[in-house]
Design an enzyme around this catalytic site. Structure first.
Site, PDB file in Angstrom:
ATOM      1  N   ASP A 183      47.285  -1.646  46.000  1.00 23.83           N
ATOM      2  CA  ASP A 183      48.497  -1.803  46.795  1.00 23.83           C
ATOM      3  C   ASP A 183      48.183  -2.689  47.999  1.00 23.83           C
ATOM      4  O   ASP A 183      47.363  -2.333  48.846  1.00 23.83           O
ATOM      5  CB  ASP A 183      48.970  -0.422  47.259  1.00 23.83           C
ATOM      6  N   HIS A 185      50.585  -3.571  50.142  1.00 20.18           N
ATOM      7  CA  HIS A 185      51.441  -3.043  51.215  1.00 20.18           C
ATOM      8  C   HIS A 185      52.106  -4.147  52.042  1.00 20.18           C
ATOM      9  O   HIS A 185      52.489  -3.927  53.192  1.00 20.18           O
ATOM     10  CB  HIS A 185      50.616  -2.130  52.140  1.00 20.18           C
ATOM     11  N   GLU A 209      50.447  -4.060  43.686  1.00 18.82           N
ATOM     12  CA  GLU A 209      51.702  -3.602  44.268  1.00 18.82           C
ATOM     13  C   GLU A 209      52.014  -4.298  45.586  1.00 18.82           C
ATOM     14  O   GLU A 209      51.129  -4.520  46.408  1.00 18.82           O
ATOM     15  CB  GLU A 209      51.612  -2.088  44.496  1.00 18.82           C
ATOM     16  N   GLU A 235      59.493  -0.319  46.411  1.00 21.01           N
ATOM     17  CA  GLU A 235      59.651   0.876  47.237  1.00 21.01           C
ATOM     18  C   GLU A 235      60.538   0.620  48.443  1.00 21.01           C
ATOM     19  O   GLU A 235      61.099   1.558  49.014  1.00 21.01           O
ATOM     20  CB  GLU A 235      58.296   1.394  47.689  1.00 21.01           C
ATOM     21  N   HIS A 284      58.098   5.011  42.583  1.00 25.67           N
ATOM     22  CA  HIS A 284      57.350   5.245  43.822  1.00 25.67           C
ATOM     23  C   HIS A 284      57.595   6.677  44.266  1.00 25.67           C
ATOM     24  O   HIS A 284      58.729   7.138  44.292  1.00 25.67           O
ATOM     25  CB  HIS A 284      57.859   4.267  44.884  1.00 25.67           C
TER      26      HIS A 284
END
Length: 381
Positions: A183, A185, A209, A235, A284
């Site tokens: 991830d 982010h 991700e 998400e 998510h």
């Protein structure tokens, strides 16, 4: 049967639950929360409750339309999350009234068990290896981890090499038959995301991700085209229309959150939209038990499902975990890295109402960290 009462509960570590009670005594539970803004969502629930009180709880789609479109200003994480929790609770009530799991009301299950993945932490490759080995020993077949800690928007060679080293440490334990995802982010810029995708390609992660923040969606096609690594995101998207551009850009995995993106009703629609583009669903869900129970109902009934996120043992949940507010933890017991089919009605869990009410007496005021770079400028968390 009418909706008589709607309550909300702030429960540690960072969750918000809602409870809808009907005139017949049927109770449904939902989890409406924006992590770090739970109190704001709680206020939104109070406003939306003005419409729901006195309504027939089984008219779920009618209520979803009014709750999402009844105000001139629509959308956004707070409103969508408030609607999401109420929607979950209404589906829970419907399942209990009809004596069936929500998945059965969505057309029935298309699989008998749902694959889940575990989060692993650790800043050093050695600790990552140990954490992954623990999950393998527990029967998990897939893990996910942050690609890095704080990182520059334009990562250095050392930054990228560190990501590769950490991923390689996980891969060395998992072998070729298990999966690892990373991830980003949204912590790096477009150019940085492209370089990282190219650098990790040889280690074949299940997906990378959120390689970029949603505001940079116009550049997503070039990021996706950079490598063969599947790109996942979603998400921070809250409506099916938000997913049109990413799917047209070639995103392989969509990750809407059942507590943010309008609940079970909208999650299901996003999954169908993804299916028309050949993309897979990986909901998510680093949240609480109600959110996960709702996600699993969709996962069991969705043909293009890939894997389910879950928060058992995640680093956020220090004081409380998935099983802290349920009477029976069995629905959250993973067997060979999977959640087994749960035939119980509604969302399939029994909330420990006494524990929830007691936790709400203390509540919480969880906030995500705010990071800065070495020069004092803002850094993405």
């Amino acid at each position: 049967m009418k909706i008589e009462r709607i309550e909300t509960f702030l429960v540690p570590p960072r969750w918000l639950f809602c409870r809808i009670e009907t005139s017949d005594g049927v109770v449904g539970w939902g989890e409406p929360v924006v992590e770090g803004r739970a109190e704001v969502v709680r206020a939104a629930i109070d406003v939306l409750a003005e419409y729901l009180i006195g309504q027939d709880p089984l008219q779920i789609e009618r209520h979803w339309q009014v709750l999402t479109k009844g105000g001139f200003y629509r959308g956004g994480p707070v409103l969508s999350s408030a609607v999401a929790g109420l929607d979950q609770a209404l589906w829970d009530i419907a399942g209990k009234v009809y004596g069936a799991p929500v998945a059965s009301l969505l057309g029935g299950r298309v699989r008998d068990r749902v694959r889940v993945y575990a989060w692993v932490g650790g800043d050093e490759p050695s600790s990552i290896g140990d954490a992954v080995a623990e999950q393998v020993a527990a029967g998990m077949t897939a893990v996910k981890m942050n690609a890095s800690g704080q990182i520059r928007v334009s990562p250095s060679v050392a930054d990228i090499n560190d990501i590769v080293t950490r991923l390689a440490a996980a891969r060395s334990v998992l072998g070729d038959t298990r999966d690892v995802a990373i991830d980003l982010h949204g912590r790096v810029g477009v150019a940085g995301a492209r370089r990282i995708l190219q650098a990790v390609e040889g280690l074949q992660p299940m997906f990378v991700e959120e390689p970029m923040v949603p505001e940079q969606m116009a550049q997503l096609p070039e990021v996706v085209a950079t490598s063969t690594v599947p790109v996942a995101l979603g998400e921070r998207l809250y409506h099916r229309s938000d997913f049109v551009a990413p799917l047209n850009a070639g995103v392989a995995v969509v990750q809407p959150d059942v507590s943010h993106a309008g609940g079970i009703s909208e999650l299901r629609r996003i999954a169908v939209l993804a299916d028309t583009h050949g993309a897979l669903l990986a909901p998510h869900c680093p949240l609480g038990p109600i959110s996960l129970a709702a996600s699993l109902q969709v996962s069991f009934s969705t043909p293009n499902f890939l894997i389910q996120e879950q928060s058992r043992g995640i680093h956020y949940n220090v004081a409380s975990d998935l099983t802290s507010y349920v009477v029976d933890p069995a629905p959250f017991t993973w067997i060979d890295g999977h959640a087994e089919w749960n035939p119980l009605p509604g969302l399939g869990i029994t909330v420990d109402e006494a524990a929830v009410r007691e936790a709400d007496r203390t509540g919480h005021a969880w906030r995500n960290p705010v990071w800065t770079h070495h020069d004092g400028s803002f850094a993405e968390w």
